[in-house]
Design an enzyme around this catalytic site. Sequence first.
Site, PDB file in Angstrom:
ATOM      1  N   LYS A   1       3.721   6.338   4.173  1.00  0.00           N
ATOM      2  CA  LYS A   1       2.882   5.141   4.051  1.00  0.00           C
ATOM      3  C   LYS A   1       2.443   4.639   5.424  1.00  0.00           C
ATOM      4  O   LYS A   1       1.956   3.525   5.564  1.00  0.00           O
ATOM      5  CB  LYS A   1       3.664   4.031   3.342  1.00  0.00           C
ATOM      6  CG  LYS A   1       4.127   4.398   1.935  1.00  0.00           C
ATOM      7  CD  LYS A   1       4.963   3.273   1.351  1.00  0.00           C
ATOM      8  CE  LYS A   1       5.781   3.754   0.179  1.00  0.00           C
ATOM      9  NZ  LYS A   1       6.790   2.770  -0.235  1.00  0.00           N
TER      10      LYS A   1
ATOM     11  N   PRO B   1       0.842  -1.205   0.000  1.00  0.00           N
ATOM     12  CA  PRO B   1       0.000   0.000   0.000  1.00  0.00           C
ATOM     13  C   PRO B   1       0.876   1.253   0.000  1.00  0.00           C
ATOM     14  O   PRO B   1       1.828   1.344   0.761  1.00  0.00           O
ATOM     15  CB  PRO B   1      -0.779  -0.109   1.311  1.00  0.00           C
ATOM     16  CG  PRO B   1      -0.598  -1.505   1.786  1.00  0.00           C
ATOM     17  CD  PRO B   1       0.674  -2.008   1.190  1.00  0.00           C
ATOM     18  N   GLU B   2       0.554   2.180  -0.896  1.00  0.00           N
ATOM     19  CA  GLU B   2       1.299   3.435  -0.981  1.00  0.00           C
ATOM     20  C   GLU B   2       0.381   4.574  -0.528  1.00  0.00           C
ATOM     21  O   GLU B   2      -0.722   4.319  -0.048  1.00  0.00           O
ATOM     22  CB  GLU B   2       1.786   3.647  -2.421  1.00  0.00           C
ATOM     23  CG  GLU B   2       2.644   2.488  -2.926  1.00  0.00           C
ATOM     24  CD  GLU B   2       3.098   2.654  -4.371  1.00  0.00           C
ATOM     25  OE1 GLU B   2       3.234   3.803  -4.831  1.00  0.00           O
ATOM     26  OE2 GLU B   2       3.318   1.631  -5.039  1.00  0.00           O
TER      27      GLU B   2
ATOM     28  N   ARG C   1      14.281  -3.126  -8.189  1.00  0.00           N
ATOM     29  CA  ARG C   1      12.831  -2.905  -8.232  1.00  0.00           C
ATOM     30  C   ARG C   1      12.356  -2.931  -9.674  1.00  0.00           C
ATOM     31  O   ARG C   1      12.903  -2.235 -10.530  1.00  0.00           O
ATOM     32  CB  ARG C   1      12.473  -1.543  -7.612  1.00  0.00           C
ATOM     33  CG  ARG C   1      13.040  -1.322  -6.225  1.00  0.00           C
ATOM     34  CD  ARG C   1      12.431  -2.251  -5.205  1.00  0.00           C
ATOM     35  NE  ARG C   1      10.997  -2.051  -5.065  1.00  0.00           N
ATOM     36  CZ  ARG C   1      10.443  -1.192  -4.217  1.00  0.00           C
ATOM     37  NH1 ARG C   1      11.185  -0.453  -3.443  1.00  0.00           N
ATOM     38  NH2 ARG C   1       9.135  -1.079  -4.150  1.00  0.00           N
TER      39      ARG C   1
END
Length: 275
Positions: A60, A2-3, A265
């Site tokens: 976050k 979740p951002e 990433r």
Amino acid sequence: MPELPEVETIVTGLKANLLGRRVKELVFISPHLKKKQLPGAFRPEAYRRRKILDIWRRGKMIVFRFDGQLGLLVHLKMTGQLFLADPARKIDKHTHARLTFYGLKKELLFRDIRKFGFLNCLALSQIEEKIKTDLGPEPFEISLNDFRYLLKRHGQKRLKNWLLDQKIIAGIGNIYSDEILFRARLSPFRLAGSLTEEQAVRFYRAARRVLEEAIALKGSSISDYVDAMGEKGGYQRRHRVYARDGQLCPRCHREKIVRQKINGRSTFYCPACQL
Ligand SMILES: [Zn+2]
């Protein structure tokens, strides 16, 4: 993970249901949360009869403020979920904490399959101290001038890494960094210090625009994300590059979206129109 938009959505739901509520009980169901407590942490019993005065998002993370200067700092990390559930719901092995309230039928559950998340029982002052050292400014609060300054100051970082670094700017992760760079027509490999004036402005505006739109659609449901009511978000349907490798670029239609690793990433971008 979740951002910013997902955590913002969760906080909106929590506030609507929990502000002014008094805690009946905070229970750690599995021992790993206890191990993750920081020095000086309160025991869960300290939260009995405490009233929730405020809940907000920072980066976050989710911060709860109770009376008596008590706080609770929650990070959902990869797979964490914080949602209100019916007490009849079966508690599975991935549910690690439960918070019950006076006068509220539902209970708040902290569920986390991969167990990277945490729920830290701290004084509000400790939370503020931690936030000050760990997090840069919020994308919606930073001025264009300060944004430009941070681009120059961390000018040797690639834009993808610049966006992911929570100490430079807080709240953005893998999904929104790719969507923001696509919107800004900037390559994730560009060095932050190399942007022209016009590109810096475009980048700044794209970041806000993408995050605003994602909040309006209650975030992106990739893997485990659900909001405070256990509902999924809708922004995943608007993703233009994230996880769309091999598909034709929705803007220039000249190249296919490429997936490439930057600092480990996965990064999705269009090699034709992101320069
Ligand atoms: Zn393109």
